[in-house]
Motif scaffolding. Structure first.
Motif, PDB file in Angstrom:
ATOM      1  N   LEU A 109      -9.238   9.837  -1.702  1.00  0.00           N
ATOM      2  CA  LEU A 109      -9.326   8.405  -1.948  1.00  0.00           C
ATOM      3  C   LEU A 109      -8.218   7.687  -1.184  1.00  0.00           C
ATOM      4  O   LEU A 109      -7.147   8.246  -0.957  1.00  0.00           O
ATOM      5  CB  LEU A 109      -9.184   8.104  -3.444  1.00  0.00           C
ATOM      6  N   PHE A 110      -8.507   6.459  -0.781  1.00  0.00           N
ATOM      7  CA  PHE A 110      -7.478   5.616  -0.189  1.00  0.00           C
ATOM      8  C   PHE A 110      -7.020   4.632  -1.247  1.00  0.00           C
ATOM      9  O   PHE A 110      -7.825   3.906  -1.830  1.00  0.00           O
ATOM     10  CB  PHE A 110      -8.012   4.872   1.040  1.00  0.00           C
ATOM     11  N   LEU A 111      -5.734   4.629  -1.496  1.00  0.00           N
ATOM     12  CA  LEU A 111      -5.156   3.789  -2.537  1.00  0.00           C
ATOM     13  C   LEU A 111      -4.255   2.736  -1.893  1.00  0.00           C
ATOM     14  O   LEU A 111      -3.321   3.071  -1.164  1.00  0.00           O
ATOM     15  CB  LEU A 111      -4.343   4.658  -3.504  1.00  0.00           C
ATOM     16  N   HIS A 112      -4.566   1.469  -2.168  1.00  0.00           N
ATOM     17  CA  HIS A 112      -3.723   0.363  -1.719  1.00  0.00           C
ATOM     18  C   HIS A 112      -2.866  -0.077  -2.900  1.00  0.00           C
ATOM     19  O   HIS A 112      -3.399  -0.441  -3.960  1.00  0.00           O
ATOM     20  CB  HIS A 112      -4.581  -0.816  -1.241  1.00  0.00           C
ATOM     21  N   VAL A 113      -1.572  -0.027  -2.720  1.00  0.00           N
ATOM     22  CA  VAL A 113      -0.637  -0.417  -3.781  1.00  0.00           C
ATOM     23  C   VAL A 113       0.040  -1.721  -3.367  1.00  0.00           C
ATOM     24  O   VAL A 113       0.702  -1.786  -2.331  1.00  0.00           O
ATOM     25  CB  VAL A 113       0.429   0.678  -4.006  1.00  0.00           C
ATOM     26  N   ASN A 114      -0.148  -2.751  -4.181  1.00  0.00           N
ATOM     27  CA  ASN A 114       0.411  -4.061  -3.884  1.00  0.00           C
ATOM     28  C   ASN A 114       1.481  -4.399  -4.930  1.00  0.00           C
ATOM     29  O   ASN A 114       1.192  -4.478  -6.124  1.00  0.00           O
ATOM     30  CB  ASN A 114      -0.703  -5.117  -3.911  1.00  0.00           C
ATOM     31  N   CYS A 128      -1.969   4.614   0.709  1.00  0.00           N
ATOM     32  CA  CYS A 128      -1.747   6.015   0.353  1.00  0.00           C
ATOM     33  C   CYS A 128      -3.051   6.810   0.362  1.00  0.00           C
ATOM     34  O   CYS A 128      -4.135   6.264   0.136  1.00  0.00           O
ATOM     35  CB  CYS A 128      -1.129   6.114  -1.041  1.00  0.00           C
ATOM     36  N   GLY A 129      -2.922   8.108   0.601  1.00  0.00           N
ATOM     37  CA  GLY A 129      -4.029   9.026   0.409  1.00  0.00           C
ATOM     38  C   GLY A 129      -3.849   9.678  -0.950  1.00  0.00           C
ATOM     39  O   GLY A 129      -2.780  10.221  -1.246  1.00  0.00           O
ATOM     40  N   LEU A 130      -4.881   9.580  -1.795  1.00  0.00           N
ATOM     41  CA  LEU A 130      -4.780  10.110  -3.156  1.00  0.00           C
ATOM     42  C   LEU A 130      -5.729  11.289  -3.324  1.00  0.00           C
ATOM     43  O   LEU A 130      -6.921  11.196  -3.018  1.00  0.00           O
ATOM     44  CB  LEU A 130      -5.119   9.016  -4.173  1.00  0.00           C
ATOM     45  N   ASP A 133      -4.345  16.592  -6.627  1.00  0.00           N
ATOM     46  CA  ASP A 133      -3.049  17.213  -6.894  1.00  0.00           C
ATOM     47  C   ASP A 133      -1.908  16.665  -6.046  1.00  0.00           C
ATOM     48  O   ASP A 133      -0.825  17.256  -5.999  1.00  0.00           O
ATOM     49  CB  ASP A 133      -3.148  18.723  -6.678  1.00  0.00           C
ATOM     50  N   ALA A 134      -2.127  15.541  -5.373  1.00  0.00           N
ATOM     51  CA  ALA A 134      -1.060  15.016  -4.505  1.00  0.00           C
ATOM     52  C   ALA A 134      -1.326  13.564  -4.126  1.00  0.00           C
ATOM     53  O   ALA A 134      -2.451  13.067  -4.233  1.00  0.00           O
ATOM     54  CB  ALA A 134      -0.941  15.865  -3.236  1.00  0.00           C
ATOM     55  N   LEU A 135      -0.261  12.907  -3.677  1.00  0.00           N
ATOM     56  CA  LEU A 135      -0.359  11.554  -3.134  1.00  0.00           C
ATOM     57  C   LEU A 135       0.531  11.480  -1.910  1.00  0.00           C
ATOM     58  O   LEU A 135       1.695  11.906  -1.946  1.00  0.00           O
ATOM     59  CB  LEU A 135       0.075  10.508  -4.167  1.00  0.00           C
ATOM     60  N   GLY A 136      -0.019  10.978  -0.802  1.00  0.00           N
ATOM     61  CA  GLY A 136       0.758  10.849   0.428  1.00  0.00           C
ATOM     62  C   GLY A 136       0.738   9.420   0.933  1.00  0.00           C
ATOM     63  O   GLY A 136      -0.276   8.725   0.816  1.00  0.00           O
ATOM     64  N   ILE A 137       1.847   8.954   1.472  1.00  0.00           N
ATOM     65  CA  ILE A 137       1.935   7.587   2.000  1.00  0.00           C
ATOM     66  C   ILE A 137       1.534   7.584   3.472  1.00  0.00           C
ATOM     67  O   ILE A 137       2.036   8.372   4.271  1.00  0.00           O
ATOM     68  CB  ILE A 137       3.371   7.041   1.843  1.00  0.00           C
ATOM     69  N   HIS A 138       0.624   6.671   3.829  1.00  0.00           N
ATOM     70  CA  HIS A 138       0.213   6.515   5.233  1.00  0.00           C
ATOM     71  C   HIS A 138       1.016   5.409   5.923  1.00  0.00           C
ATOM     72  O   HIS A 138       1.350   5.517   7.103  1.00  0.00           O
ATOM     73  CB  HIS A 138      -1.282   6.192   5.327  1.00  0.00           C
ATOM     74  N   SER A 139       1.268   4.320   5.195  1.00  0.00           N
ATOM     75  CA  SER A 139       1.997   3.207   5.809  1.00  0.00           C
ATOM     76  C   SER A 139       2.639   2.340   4.734  1.00  0.00           C
ATOM     77  O   SER A 139       2.208   2.340   3.574  1.00  0.00           O
ATOM     78  CB  SER A 139       1.058   2.343   6.669  1.00  0.00           C
ATOM     79  N   ILE A 183       2.916   5.622  -9.615  1.00  0.00           N
ATOM     80  CA  ILE A 183       1.905   5.812  -8.567  1.00  0.00           C
ATOM     81  C   ILE A 183       1.943   7.277  -8.151  1.00  0.00           C
ATOM     82  O   ILE A 183       2.779   7.691  -7.330  1.00  0.00           O
ATOM     83  CB  ILE A 183       2.166   4.904  -7.338  1.00  0.00           C
ATOM     84  N   ASN A 184       1.050   8.082  -8.695  1.00  0.00           N
ATOM     85  CA  ASN A 184       1.021   9.508  -8.383  1.00  0.00           C
ATOM     86  C   ASN A 184      -0.379  10.064  -8.639  1.00  0.00           C
ATOM     87  O   ASN A 184      -1.317   9.311  -8.930  1.00  0.00           O
ATOM     88  CB  ASN A 184       2.066  10.258  -9.211  1.00  0.00           C
ATOM     89  N   GLU A 185      -0.520  11.386  -8.535  1.00  0.00           N
ATOM     90  CA  GLU A 185      -1.836  12.017  -8.645  1.00  0.00           C
ATOM     91  C   GLU A 185      -2.468  11.885 -10.028  1.00  0.00           C
ATOM     92  O   GLU A 185      -3.666  12.139 -10.197  1.00  0.00           O
ATOM     93  CB  GLU A 185      -1.757  13.499  -8.253  1.00  0.00           C
ATOM     94  N   SER A 186      -1.709  11.468 -11.028  1.00  0.00           N
ATOM     95  CA  SER A 186      -2.283  11.295 -12.367  1.00  0.00           C
ATOM     96  C   SER A 186      -3.320  10.170 -12.402  1.00  0.00           C
ATOM     97  O   SER A 186      -4.119  10.079 -13.337  1.00  0.00           O
ATOM     98  CB  SER A 186      -1.174  11.002 -13.398  1.00  0.00           C
ATOM     99  N   LEU A 187      -3.315   9.328 -11.371  1.00  0.00           N
ATOM    100  CA  LEU A 187      -4.286   8.238 -11.282  1.00  0.00           C
ATOM    101  C   LEU A 187      -5.665   8.725 -10.819  1.00  0.00           C
ATOM    102  O   LEU A 187      -6.662   8.042 -11.006  1.00  0.00           O
ATOM    103  CB  LEU A 187      -3.790   7.170 -10.302  1.00  0.00           C
ATOM    104  N   PHE A 188      -5.700   9.918 -10.214  1.00  0.00           N
ATOM    105  CA  PHE A 188      -6.926  10.376  -9.565  1.00  0.00           C
ATOM    106  C   PHE A 188      -8.124  10.497 -10.516  1.00  0.00           C
ATOM    107  O   PHE A 188      -9.206   9.986 -10.195  1.00  0.00           O
ATOM    108  CB  PHE A 188      -6.698  11.711  -8.841  1.00  0.00           C
ATOM    109  N   PRO A 189      -8.010  11.174 -11.679  1.00  0.00           N
ATOM    110  CA  PRO A 189      -9.201  11.348 -12.531  1.00  0.00           C
ATOM    111  C   PRO A 189      -9.871  10.033 -12.907  1.00  0.00           C
ATOM    112  O   PRO A 189     -11.107   9.921 -12.854  1.00  0.00           O
ATOM    113  CB  PRO A 189      -8.640  12.068 -13.766  1.00  0.00           C
ATOM    114  N   PHE A 190      -9.074   9.022 -13.274  1.00  0.00           N
ATOM    115  CA  PHE A 190      -9.678   7.744 -13.645  1.00  0.00           C
ATOM    116  C   PHE A 190     -10.333   7.073 -12.447  1.00  0.00           C
ATOM    117  O   PHE A 190     -11.465   6.605 -12.532  1.00  0.00           O
ATOM    118  CB  PHE A 190      -8.641   6.795 -14.252  1.00  0.00           C
ATOM    119  N   LEU A 191      -9.612   6.988 -11.318  1.00  0.00           N
ATOM    120  CA  LEU A 191     -10.140   6.281 -10.155  1.00  0.00           C
ATOM    121  C   LEU A 191     -11.376   6.973  -9.583  1.00  0.00           C
ATOM    122  O   LEU A 191     -12.304   6.314  -9.116  1.00  0.00           O
ATOM    123  CB  LEU A 191      -9.052   6.155  -9.087  1.00  0.00           C
TER     124      LEU A 191
END
Length: 223
Positions: A109-114, A128-130, A133-139, A183-191
């Motif tokens: 998933l692509f996650l935009h954090v504002n 971010c890429g979500l 089991d992980a979250l990575g920042i793209h920009s 803002i971490n991988e715990s958001l993944f199941p819901f999203l």
């Protein structure tokens, strides 16, 4: 003789009328086949079992009406900061993206954090890429924010350095900054579950709206 001429002159008009009638019949048949197919698929999709209901991790809350617009999905406050999360699938950005990667296209998933603050015209924006089991920042960039749903505006000025070109300590500090705000991988199941429901709703709406359009066209042609 005049009768023969008149009869000959009427023949082309008769042929045109016959062709129009034949064309109308074919169009009506095609419309009926399409409507039947749309209805069958609509009913099939309507029977799909939704995923188990998942709640977002506290203290994030779902933004009212998020399923019906393209704005943010979740929000929370952190001190004087207002944090909004937008989410989309890789396939929504790059058609066919992830098709050759098995479940990767579904699980990426692509996650935009504002992150905005009172009195500040610009907000801090993380792309971010979500994953499960992980979250990575793209920009990371500064972007102006609209009032409606906090929708992000495409930047027109310098958008910041390439994230991977930053010093490792800066990258680690930025990761720590958003992790501190939940803002971490715990958001993944819901999203992931939320996107499934939204995609299902959009597909149902598509079948219904196309069917309604074709049906109205069919009724108009038969009138």
């Amino acid at each position: 003789m005049w009768r023969q001429v008149a009869r000959g002159a009427l023949q082309p008009w008769s042929m045109i009328a016959s062709r129009r009638s034949s064309s109308s019949s074919v169009s009506s048949t095609v419309n009926s086949i399409l409507l039947r197919s749309l209805k069958e698929h609509y009913l099939e999709v309507s029977k799909m079992t939704p995923p188990p209901k998942v709640s977002p991790p506290s203290p994030f809350t779902i933004i009212k009406g998020a399923l019906d617009h393209s704005g943010p999905v979740l929000k929370r406050t952190y001190g004087d900061e207002e944090i909004s999360l937008f989410v989309m699938r890789l396939a929504n950005i790059i058609p066919g993206g992830g098709d050759d990667d098995g479940d990767d296209g579904i699980n990426q998933l692509f996650l935009h954090v504002n992150i905005s603050k009172p009195g500040q015209k610009d907000a801090l924006h993380f792309l971010c890429g979500l994953y499960p089991d992980a979250l990575g920042i793209h920009s990371v960039s500064m972007r102006p924010t609209l009032e409606n749903y906090g929708f992000l505006v495409v930047p027109t000025k310098y958008n910041g350095p390439v994230f991977q070109d930053l010093d490792e300590r800066v990258r680690d500090a930025l990761h720590g900054y958003i992790e501190e705000r939940g803002i971490n991988e715990s958001l993944f199941p819901f999203l992931q579950a939320w996107l499934y429901v939204k995609d299902h709703r959009n597909l149902m709406h598509w079948f219904k709206s196309v069917g309604t359009f074709i049906n109205k066209h069919k009724q108009a042609s038969e009138a």
